[in-house]
Design a protein around this motif. Structure first.
Motif, PDB file in Angstrom:
ATOM      1  N   LEU A  99       0.811  -1.212   0.000  1.00  0.00           N
ATOM      2  CA  LEU A  99       0.000   0.000   0.000  1.00  0.00           C
ATOM      3  C   LEU A  99       0.844   1.260   0.000  1.00  0.00           C
ATOM      4  N   PHE A 100       0.281   2.318  -0.613  1.00  0.00           N
ATOM      5  CA  PHE A 100       0.941   3.622  -0.659  1.00  0.00           C
ATOM      6  C   PHE A 100      -0.065   4.704  -0.285  1.00  0.00           C
ATOM      7  N   PRO A 101       0.327   5.647   0.576  1.00  0.00           N
ATOM      8  CA  PRO A 101      -0.625   6.685   1.007  1.00  0.00           C
ATOM      9  C   PRO A 101      -0.973   7.633  -0.137  1.00  0.00           C
ATOM     10  N   ARG A 102      -2.213   8.099  -0.123  1.00  0.00           N
ATOM     11  CA  ARG A 102      -2.677   9.019  -1.161  1.00  0.00           C
ATOM     12  C   ARG A 102      -2.466  10.481  -0.773  1.00  0.00           C
ATOM     13  N   ARG A 103      -2.012  10.776   0.437  1.00  0.00           N
ATOM     14  CA  ARG A 103      -2.074  12.139   0.946  1.00  0.00           C
ATOM     15  C   ARG A 103      -1.089  13.093   0.274  1.00  0.00           C
ATOM     16  N   GLY A 104       0.199  12.700   0.122  1.00  0.00           N
ATOM     17  CA  GLY A 104       1.171  13.570  -0.515  1.00  0.00           C
ATOM     18  C   GLY A 104       1.391  14.882   0.208  1.00  0.00           C
ATOM     19  N   GLN A 105       1.365  14.864   1.529  1.00  0.00           N
ATOM     20  CA  GLN A 105       1.527  16.100   2.298  1.00  0.00           C
ATOM     21  C   GLN A 105       2.313  15.759   3.555  1.00  0.00           C
ATOM     22  N   TYR A 106       3.359  16.537   3.864  1.00  0.00           N
ATOM     23  CA  TYR A 106       4.308  16.118   4.881  1.00  0.00           C
ATOM     24  C   TYR A 106       4.627  17.260   5.851  1.00  0.00           C
ATOM     25  N   PRO A 107       4.950  16.924   7.096  1.00  0.00           N
ATOM     26  CA  PRO A 107       5.314  17.936   8.090  1.00  0.00           C
ATOM     27  C   PRO A 107       6.735  18.453   7.876  1.00  0.00           C
ATOM     28  N   PRO A 108       7.193  19.426   8.685  1.00  0.00           N
ATOM     29  CA  PRO A 108       8.555  19.938   8.567  1.00  0.00           C
ATOM     30  C   PRO A 108       9.571  18.800   8.679  1.00  0.00           C
ATOM     31  N   PRO A 109      10.778  18.930   8.092  1.00  0.00           N
ATOM     32  CA  PRO A 109      11.339  20.165   7.529  1.00  0.00           C
ATOM     33  C   PRO A 109      10.862  20.537   6.135  1.00  0.00           C
ATOM     34  N   TYR A 110      10.000  19.733   5.530  1.00  0.00           N
ATOM     35  CA  TYR A 110       9.585  20.035   4.167  1.00  0.00           C
ATOM     36  C   TYR A 110       8.204  20.668   4.095  1.00  0.00           C
ATOM     37  N   GLY A 111       7.219  19.995   4.624  1.00  0.00           N
ATOM     38  CA  GLY A 111       5.845  20.373   4.345  1.00  0.00           C
ATOM     39  C   GLY A 111       5.419  21.665   5.015  1.00  0.00           C
ATOM     40  N   THR A 112       4.453  22.331   4.416  1.00  0.00           N
ATOM     41  CA  THR A 112       3.926  23.574   4.952  1.00  0.00           C
ATOM     42  C   THR A 112       2.488  23.406   5.416  1.00  0.00           C
ATOM     43  N   GLY A 113       1.866  22.290   5.036  1.00  0.00           N
ATOM     44  CA  GLY A 113       0.490  22.063   5.403  1.00  0.00           C
ATOM     45  C   GLY A 113      -0.512  22.793   4.534  1.00  0.00           C
ATOM     46  N   ARG A 114      -0.023  23.526   3.523  1.00  0.00           N
ATOM     47  CA  ARG A 114      -0.939  24.319   2.707  1.00  0.00           C
ATOM     48  C   ARG A 114      -1.289  23.664   1.382  1.00  0.00           C
ATOM     49  N   ALA A 115      -0.488  22.715   0.940  1.00  0.00           N
ATOM     50  CA  ALA A 115      -0.745  22.063  -0.343  1.00  0.00           C
ATOM     51  C   ALA A 115       0.049  20.771  -0.394  1.00  0.00           C
ATOM     52  N   PRO A 116      -0.449  19.763  -1.100  1.00  0.00           N
ATOM     53  CA  PRO A 116       0.305  18.506  -1.240  1.00  0.00           C
ATOM     54  C   PRO A 116       1.478  18.667  -2.188  1.00  0.00           C
ATOM     55  N   ASN A 117       2.527  17.843  -1.998  1.00  0.00           N
ATOM     56  CA  ASN A 117       3.637  17.893  -2.953  1.00  0.00           C
ATOM     57  C   ASN A 117       3.383  16.969  -4.133  1.00  0.00           C
TER      58      ASN A 117
END
Length: 571
Positions: free
Chosen positions: A364-382
Motif C-alpha cells: 500500500l501507498f498513502p494518497r495524501r502527498g503532504q508532509y510535516p517539517p522540515p519540508y511540508g507547509t500544510g498548505r498544499a500537497p507535494n
C-alpha cells in the motif's frame, strides 16, 4: 535554463514547496555548519571496480574538492546551462562533480555505467552535451574507448590514471579561484534552473531525457525524508547508482537535509554491503527486494553480521513480500519502507507511520502527498494524484477498481528534453502526467495498491528495459522472420527477458545466435534475452501490430507445458 511557467513557479513558491536554494547552496550551508563532520565515504573495494584508494572526506574537504572541480570546469569553458554527459560509478568524484556543476549552473546528465555506444549515441543526440565525463578505469568497461568515436565536437574529461592525451584530467585539473568567483557572480543559479537530465527508456526504446530543477528534487525528497524518519547527522548507505530517483531524490536529498554522512557502494555486492553496514554503522539504507528476501532466508548469514545500527531499509522497484517486511520488523527491529517512484517525479513511499501493519505496508501507498517539517507547509500537497480508467472517463473514487495513476504537483518534471511529441503524449489536456501504471484505491480511500503496468516495460533487477528497443535491433537479424521481447517472472530478478521468434528457415535459432548479434550492436549486457520461444507465427491485432501480452501468455503456457525453470539461461 528555466522550464516552469511563471504561474506554476509562483503557485509552488507560495505553497512553500519551491524556494531559492540550489543544491550548491544546501551543501555550502552544511559545510559551513559542520566543516569537520564526515561527509562522504568511498566503498572499501573502490580500487577493485574503479581506481584509487577509498577516500573519507569531511565537509570541509569535500567543499574544497567541489571548488577545485568547479574552477577546472570554468577554465575548460563549461558555462551556465552547458550539459555534462557523465558516465561514472559511485565514487566520491561523482558526488563532487554534481555539486561543482550546481555551483556554476551547468547541467549533469548521468548515464549508467553499463551503457555502450548504442545508448550513448541516442543520449548525445538528445542533450547535445558540451563535454563527456568518464573514468579511465572501470571494471568490465572501456568508457573512453566506447565514447571517443562518438564525441565529435564534444570535450572529453576523465577521472583516473593514464588519461588520454586529448582529455582534460579532472583528477588533477586546477582552476582559478578569481575566475570561478567572477563566473558565479555573473551567472547566478536560480533554484528553478534545470540541474539534471536523467534518463528513462519508456516503452519506445528511444532515450527520453527528464529535466529536473533544484526545486523539483527538493520537493520530491519530502516523502522519503518523512517516511524514513531521517535525523540530523544520520549515516546513509547508498548502493544505488547516482543516476536516478532512488539515489538522488532519496538518499542524496536525505543526506543534504540531515547534513549527514553518505557511504557509497558499487557495484552491488552483498558481502561488501553487509561489511559496510557493520563497519560504517548506517542508520538508513536502500536495497532491492531480492537481496532482502535472500538475507531473511539465510539464518546463518544474518547471525554472522551486525545490522543493529539500521533503523530503516527502503526498498521497491518490485513488489515486496509481506513475510519479508514483517520478518525484518519482528526479527531484527528494522522497518522496511515501501517505495514506488520514477525519474519524472513520482514518489510514493510508505513508512511505519503511514502503515504500522508490515503486511499491508508491503503493498500500500498513502494518497495524501503532504508532509510535516522540515519540508511540508500544510498548505498544499507535494504530489496530487488521481486514477483514470485506462480507456478514459471520470476519475475513479471507489475501492478495488483499477485505473491509470496520473499525477501533478511541484515534484513533477515539466516535459521530456527536446521531445515535444513525447511530452504531449505523456500529459493530459488538463496537465496531469500519465504514469502508465495501474493502481486501485484501497483501505477506504486512504491508500493506493499497485496493480500492474499499462506499458510493457521489463523490470529486471530494478532496472527498466524497453522491449521495443530490442525488437527494433533484432529486426535486421538474418535468422529471424519475427521477434518480440517480453517479461518473464523470476523469483530472484523480479523479471527476466524472454524472446519469442519465428525463424526465417526451418532450423531453430540458438540463444547465442541472438545475443552475439545484439552484442555486435553494442547493446548493454543486462538487456540481452535470456530465454527463447519458437512459434510458427506471432499474434497481431487488426493493424498488424504484434500483441505483446498475448505473446507473453503463449510463452508462459509453453513453459507450463514443458515445466522447466523460467530463469537461468543466457547469462
Amino acid at each position: 535554463m528555466i522550464v516552469a511557467g511563471e504561474d506554476k513557479r509562483r503557485r509552488y513558491r507560495q505553497s512553500g514547496w519551491w524556494g531559492d536554494q540550489s543544491f550548491a547552496d544546501l551543501f555550502a550551508a552544511n559545510a559551513a555548519a559542520h566543516p569537520d563532520r564526515l561527509a562522504l565515504v568511498d566503498a572499501p573495494n573502490r580500487a577493485d571496480f574503479a581506481f584509487g584508494e577509498p577516500r573519507r572526506l569531511t565537509y570541509a574537504e569535500l567543499a574544497a574538492e567541489i571548488d577545485r572541480l568547479a574552477g577546472a570546469l570554468v577554465a575548460a569553458g563549461i558555462g551556465k546551462d552547458d550539459v555534462l554527459l557523465v558516465q561514472l560509478p559511485n565514487i566520491g568524484e561523482f558526488v563532487a562533480l554534481y555539486f561543482a556543476a550546481a555551483k556554476i549552473g551547468a547541467i549533469v546528465s548521468p548515464a549508467a555505467v553499463q551503457y555502450r555506444s548504442h545508448e550513448l549515441t541516442g543520449m548525445i543526440g538528445v542533450v547535445e552535451p558540451k563535454a563527456f565525463v568518464c573514468a579511465t578505469r572501470v571494471k568490465g568497461c572501456d568508457h573512453v574507448g566506447v565514447a571517443a568515436p562518438l564525441l565529435e565536437g564534444i570535450a572529453l574529461m576523465t577521472f583516473g590514471p593514464s588519461p588520454p592525451a586529448d582529455a582534460l584530467d579532472l583528477s588533477t585539473a586546477q582552476g582559478d579561484a578569481t575566475a570561478l568567483a567572477a563566473h558565479v557572480a555573473a551567472n547566478p543559479v536560480d533554484a528553478d534552473d534545470i540541474f539534471t537530465i536523467c534518463w528513462t527508456s519508456g516503452t519506445t526504446g528511444v532515450p527520453k531525457g527528464v529535466p529536473r530543477s533544484h526545486n523539483h528534487w527538493i520537493a520530491v525528497a519530502a516523502a522519503g525524508y518523512e517516511a524514513m524518519k531521517v535525523e540530523p547527522g544520520d549515516v546513509l548507505l547508498n548502493p544505488f547508482p547516482l543516476i536516478n530517483m532512488a539515489s538522488i531524490g532519496g538518499i542524496t536529498m536525505c543526506w543534504l537535509t540531515s547534513a549527514g554522512t553518505m557511504v557509497l557502494h558499487h557495484p552491488f555486492d552483498p558481502g561488501v554491503y553487509l561489511k559496510q553496514i557493520a563497519t560504517e554503522r548506517p542508520s538508513l539504507t536502500i536495497a532491492p527486494p531480492a537481496v532482502l528476501n535472500m538475507l531473511l532466508q539465510n539464518e546463518a548469514l544474518l547471525a554472522s553480521v551486525d545490522l543493529s545500527s539500521l533503523r530503516v531499509i527502503a526498498s521497491g522497484s518490485a513488489p515486496l513480500a509481506p513475510a519479508m517486511v514483517r520478518g525484518f520488523q519482528e526479527k531484527l527491529g528494522i522497518i522496511i519502507v515501501n517505495v514506488f517512484g520514477s525519474n519524472e517525479g513520482m514518489s510514493f513511499i510508505t513508512g511505519e507511520g503511514d502503515m504500522p501493519d508490515p503486511d499491508k505496508r508491503a503493498s500500500l501507498f498513502p494518497r495524501r502527498g503532504q508532509y510535516p517539517p522540515p519540508y511540508g507547509t500544510g498548505r498544499a500537497p507535494n504530489i496530487e494524484s488521481r486514477l483514470v480508467p485506462p480507456g478514459g472517463g471520470d476519475p475513479i473514487e471507489m475501492d478495488g477498481m483499477a485505473g491509470e495513476l496520473q499525477i501533478r504537483g511541484p515534484s513533477l518534471f515539466e516535459g521530456y528534453h527536446n521531445a515535444p511529441e513525447q511530452t504531449a503524449a505523456a500529459f493530459t489536456d488538463d496537465g496531469w502526467f500519465r504514469t502508465g501504471d495501474l493502481f486501485e484505491i484501497a483501505e477506504g480511500g486512504d491508500f493506493y495498491r499497485f496493480v500492474g503496468r499499462c506499458k510493457d516495460l521489463i523490470i529486471r533487477g530494478g532496472v527498466n528495459i524497453a522491449p521495443e528497443e530490442i525488437d527494433q535491433l533484432l529486426g535486421g537479424h538474418p535468422l529471424l522472420a519475427e521477434a518480440c521481447v517480453f517479461s518473464l517472472p523470476d523469483p530472484t530478478m523480479g523479471e527476466r527477458i524472454g524472446l519469442a521468434y519465428v525463424p526465417r528457415g526451418a532450423d531453430d535459432v540458438s540463444l547465442a545466435d541472438v545475443t552475439d548479434y545484439l552484442r555486435a550492436k553494442d547493446l548493454a549486457v543486462f538487456k540481452l534475452p535470456e530465454r527463447l520461444f519458437r512459434f510458427d507465427a506471432l499474434p497481431r491485432n487488426v493493424t498488424g501490430k504484434v500483441m505483446r501480452s498475448e505473446v507473453r501468455e503463449m510463452a508462459l503456457a509453453q513453459l507450463s507445458l514443458n515445466n522447466p525453470s523460467p530463469s537461468g539461461e543466457g547469462q
